[in-house]
Write an enzyme that holds these catalytic residues in place. Structure first.
Site: not given
Ligand code: PMP
Length: 452
Positions: A43
């Protein structure tokens, strides 16, 4: 060579081959380790991107406050960028998230508000509603909204996709990622499919989330929604960042399989990844029958194990949820669940001191040492009867009152053998660990290990 600030270290994360866990698979499986980012998650890529896009469009002004609903990782990405760029952060999260995640957000200067998980998204108490409301009420605030802000997936189109293409020299055949906001999978998929439309994109979903059914039937089925434990992936909404047309297949992974896999990844590969990495790799293994020898599967590991120490990496937490059904088998298993080491007293100390120490540490027996050697033991029952016979014996040395040392057992002794050795006369056994450390197992430890 140096970086001008921490934000310049975001991206260019390593791609590492998975070896042991995937040895039954015909293909190559490579993990994109996003915890190498400075905030330890994927992120970081979207934090800076959403902020810089908002600066350019005038939605974020100097001195502004960034208000976001975040499970922690996006908050960290935003907070790091906010520190360097001089913004305030106010984050709204749910009570399902790890305590560690919230503490870390506070550590980088953010204010964190916690909302209940098990309420409808439209409920005014939900974290979607609270973050939306606060962003409206706060003066000079910016609501990045990682779910619907397309800068999220653009960050992955611009960075994650090209990195993977370059790192695999264009040989990637499958890209697998957990889907939360959908930014990672959609942005990366768009870039990769532009390079080679034959690359398959697989999204990993949780049981309790709407994605898979929506993708396969077009129906948003609220019956698919129920609480689950995996953090970061699966949703009860359809975020604008999910581009369903780029995703070829959704694979659901249970909480239990995800948690067990998360631990396997650290133990068998030496990769300290978070819980949704376990989901993603478990998803790949579930699909092994459709993979072939020359396939190159890239699976994205979103964050670091450190955020889950009290959960996936805590035996008691895992056992309470039925994720570890193997009962302790050996002395070592029992010792692994203990948090105190061996408590001992020197043979020349007084019985009075020994009793105080036992009371202070809340133990019923104690090992007696002569320098580095174990020479005896004192038990609460033994001391009790001696003191009744002669109250003055409290001033004796421990040596005068001690009994024989507790028996020493092998570290790999079965717990039933240990249990047999523990009785009224002999309330504990000593165990020499493979590293040569002497530890103690008491009746209390066996009860705790079996009953937890
Ligand atoms: N894994 C974790 C630990 C996350 O914090 C997130 C974000 N919500 C994701 C996977 C999924 O990624 P995305 O939001 O880009 O789909």
């Amino acid at each position: 060579m140096y970086y001008n600030n921490i934000l310049e270290t975001i991206g260019d994360t390593p791609l590492v081959k998975i070896n042991r866990i995937t040895k039954e698979m015909p293909c190559t499986v490579l993990a994109k380790l996003e915890y190498f980012n400075p905030g330890n998650s994927v992120k970081d890529r979207i934090g800076i991107k959403m902020i810089e896009d908002a600066e350019r469009s005038g939605r974020l002004k100097p001195g502004g406050t960034i208000v976001e609903g975040t499970s922690g990782n996006t908050g960290m990405g935003l907070a790091l960028a906010a520190i360097i760029k001089g913004y305030h952060c106010l984050f709204v999260t749910t009570d399902k998230q790890s305590r560690e995640k919230m503490d870390l957000l506070r550590a980088v200067g953010a204010e964190v508000i916690v909302c209940p998980t098990n309420v409808e998204p439209e409920d005014p108490r939900s974290y979607y509603s609270v973050s939306k409301r606060l962003s409206k009420e706060m003066p000079n605030s910016f609501y990045p909204n990682q779910y619907d802000n397309l800068s999220n997936r653009a960050a992955h189109y611009e960075t994650t996709g090209p990195e993977i293409w370059k790192q695999t020299e264009g040989k990637i055949t499958h890209f697998v990622a957990g889907v939360g906001t959908g930014g990672t999978i959609s942005g990366t998929a768009k870039y990769l499919k532009e390079k080679n439309p034959n690359i398959k994109i697989w999204g990993v979903d949780t049981y309790g989330s709407v994605f898979k059914k929506y993708h396969e039937t077009g129906e948003f089925d609220t019956k698919e929604i129920y609480p689950y434990i995996t953090e970061g992936i699966g949703e009860d909404i359809l975020p604008a960042n999910v581009d369903f047309s780029l995703i070829d297949h959704f694979e659901k992974v249970t909480d239990k399989d995800a948690f067990i896999m998360t631990r396997k990844i650290s133990r068998e590969e030496g990769i300290l990844a978070g819980n949704s990495s376990g989901s993603a790799l478990a998803g790949v293994l579930q699909m092994k029958n459709v993979l072939k020898k020359d396939d190159v599967v890239v699976v994205l590991f979103p964050d670091h194990a450190s955020r889950y120490i009290g959960k996936a990496f805590n035996d008691e937490w895992m056992r309470e949820r039925g994720f570890l059904d193997n009962k302790p088998v050996t002395a070592l298993d029992i010792l692994n669940g203990k948090d105190t080491g061996l408590i001992s007293i020197g043979k020349d100390e007084t019985v009075h001191t020994a009793v105080n120490l036992m009371r202070e540490r809340d133990i019923d027996q104690i090992v007696v040492m002569d320098k580095d050697d174990i020479v005896g033991s004192l038990t609460e029952i033994g001391v009790y009867s001696k003191l009744l016979e002669n109250p003055e014996s409290k001033n004796y040395t421990v040596e005068k009152l001690m009994e024989k040392p507790f028996p020493v057992m092998d570290a790999y002794a079965n717990y039933t053998q240990i249990a047999k050795m523990i009785n009224k006369e002999n309330p504990a056994v000593l165990v020499k660990t493979p590293a040569g450390v002497i530890q103690i197992i008491t009746k209390h430890d066996i009860i705790k290990a079996l009953a937890s």
